[in-house]
Design a protein around this motif. Structure first.
Motif, mmCIF file in Angstrom:
data_model
loop_
_atom_site.group_PDB
_atom_site.id
_atom_site.type_symbol
_atom_site.label_atom_id
_atom_site.label_comp_id
_atom_site.label_asym_id
_atom_site.label_seq_id
_atom_site.Cartn_x
_atom_site.Cartn_y
_atom_site.Cartn_z
ATOM 1 N N GLN A 246 -4.969 32.651 27.571
ATOM 2 C CA GLN A 246 -4.145 31.448 27.698
ATOM 3 C C GLN A 246 -4.285 30.813 29.073
ATOM 4 N N MET A 247 -4.452 31.627 30.102
ATOM 5 C CA MET A 247 -4.577 31.089 31.454
ATOM 6 C C MET A 247 -5.863 30.287 31.615
ATOM 7 N N VAL A 248 -6.932 30.730 31.007
ATOM 8 C CA VAL A 248 -8.201 30.001 31.081
ATOM 9 C C VAL A 248 -8.077 28.666 30.356
ATOM 10 N N ILE A 249 -7.444 28.688 29.205
ATOM 11 C CA ILE A 249 -7.225 27.448 28.445
ATOM 12 C C ILE A 249 -6.355 26.489 29.256
ATOM 13 N N ALA A 250 -5.332 27.015 29.929
ATOM 14 C CA ALA A 250 -4.461 26.170 30.754
ATOM 15 C C ALA A 250 -5.232 25.586 31.934
ATOM 16 N N ALA A 251 -6.121 26.365 32.531
ATOM 17 C CA ALA A 251 -6.924 25.858 33.649
ATOM 18 C C ALA A 251 -7.858 24.743 33.186
ATOM 19 N N ILE A 252 -8.453 24.918 32.027
ATOM 20 C CA ILE A 252 -9.316 23.869 31.474
ATOM 21 C C ILE A 252 -8.489 22.631 31.138
ATOM 22 N N GLY A 253 -7.311 22.848 30.559
ATOM 23 C CA GLY A 253 -6.415 21.728 30.255
ATOM 24 C C GLY A 253 -5.965 21.000 31.502
ATOM 25 N N ALA A 254 -5.718 21.744 32.565
ATOM 26 C CA ALA A 254 -5.326 21.121 33.839
ATOM 27 C C ALA A 254 -6.466 20.281 34.392
ATOM 28 N N ARG A 255 -7.672 20.769 34.241
ATOM 29 C CA ARG A 255 -8.847 20.022 34.722
ATOM 30 C C ARG A 255 -8.987 18.701 33.973
ATOM 31 N N PHE A 256 -8.850 18.747 32.645
ATOM 32 C CA PHE A 256 -9.034 17.528 31.850
ATOM 33 C C PHE A 256 -7.871 16.551 31.989
ATOM 34 N N SER A 257 -6.668 17.056 32.135
ATOM 35 C CA SER A 257 -5.514 16.152 32.259
ATOM 36 C C SER A 257 -5.199 15.830 33.719
ATOM 37 N N ARG A 258 -5.965 16.368 34.644
ATOM 38 C CA ARG A 258 -5.809 16.135 36.087
ATOM 39 C C ARG A 258 -4.377 16.397 36.549
ATOM 40 N N CYS A 259 -3.874 17.550 36.162
ATOM 41 C CA CYS A 259 -2.528 17.926 36.580
ATOM 42 C C CYS A 259 -2.624 19.107 37.532
ATOM 43 N N ASN A 260 -1.503 19.567 38.016
ATOM 44 C CA ASN A 260 -1.473 20.634 38.998
ATOM 45 C C ASN A 260 -1.921 21.949 38.370
ATOM 46 N N LEU A 261 -2.992 22.497 38.896
ATOM 47 C CA LEU A 261 -3.608 23.704 38.350
ATOM 48 C C LEU A 261 -2.699 24.923 38.467
ATOM 49 N N ALA A 262 -2.106 25.124 39.620
ATOM 50 C CA ALA A 262 -1.281 26.319 39.840
ATOM 51 C C ALA A 262 -0.069 26.347 38.913
ATOM 52 N N LEU A 263 0.579 25.202 38.742
ATOM 53 C CA LEU A 263 1.742 25.166 37.843
ATOM 54 C C LEU A 263 1.346 25.389 36.390
ATOM 55 N N ALA A 264 0.259 24.750 35.969
ATOM 56 C CA ALA A 264 -0.170 24.891 34.574
ATOM 57 C C ALA A 264 -0.510 26.343 34.257
ATOM 58 N N VAL A 265 -1.237 26.993 35.140
ATOM 59 C CA VAL A 265 -1.623 28.388 34.906
ATOM 60 C C VAL A 265 -0.414 29.312 35.054
ATOM 61 N N GLY A 266 0.439 29.045 36.015
ATOM 62 C CA GLY A 266 1.617 29.892 36.221
ATOM 63 C C GLY A 266 2.622 29.826 35.087
ATOM 64 N N LEU A 267 2.764 28.658 34.482
ATOM 65 C CA LEU A 267 3.741 28.515 33.397
ATOM 66 C C LEU A 267 3.327 29.252 32.135
#
Length: 183
Positions: free
Chosen positions: A60-81
């Protein structure tokens, strides 16, 4: 501002880049746009992170990191949540997702035996999986949208509240200065 709250707990990109286990992600970690703390980037990070947390998939963390990259959002928050569904809370969340899925599929909820085992779970997986996937997808979308809206509203309230306090302090200062000149 809410930015200070998030900055207090976020890891530093340089610290993460220096870790040996994360060197393969250096280009992703090094992108400064993925570390910004704006209303948009934080709200979208909550959406991406909570969406990925509700999915019953590995990595899930890898998917969140990829999602953060595509949506240009904060990487640390997306992966941490994503860690909202940790090994302790995962059974509760996924049972709730399964229950939501059975509601939408209009199927009865399968009762677990008195002694739960991996063998029983493996045998019932073909019966459980459609409801679990549908319920997870529904709860992921609903939670992501609600989180995005809530974060944007809280951020907006916080900024307007801060502006009102500044305006009030300015008025008080002016009143004091005018009172000194009147004397």
């Amino acid at each position: 501002m809410p930015r200070r709250f998030f900055q207090r707990y976020m890891p530093k990109p340089d610290t993460l880049r220096r870790q040996r286990s994360l060197r393969f992600m250096a280009p992703l970690i090094g992108d400064p746009r993925l570390w910004q703390l704006t209303r948009r980037s934080v709200a979208n990070a909550f959406s991406v992170g909570l969406f990925c947390a509700m999915l019953p998939i590995p990595c899930q963390m890898v998917i969140a990191a990829i999602g953060a990259r595509f949506s240009r959002c904060n990487l640390a928050l997306a992966v941490g949540l994503v860690w909202i569904t940790n090994p302790l809370t995962m059974p509760l969340f996924f049972y709730g997702n399964y229950w939501i899925g059975t509601f939408f599929l209009d199927t009865p909820v399968r009762e677990a035996p008195s002694r739960l085992s991996t063998q029983w779970l493996a045998e019932q997986m073909h019966n459980i999986m459609p409801a679990l996937l549908l319920g997870s997808l529904v709860s992921a979308v609903v939670l992501a949208v609600m989180a995005n809206i809530t974060v944007r509203l809280i951020w907006r309230w916080h900024v307007s509240h801060h502006w009102k306090r500044r305006r009030q302090k300015r008025r008080q200062r002016r009143a004091r200065i005018e009172a000194e000149f009147d004397d």
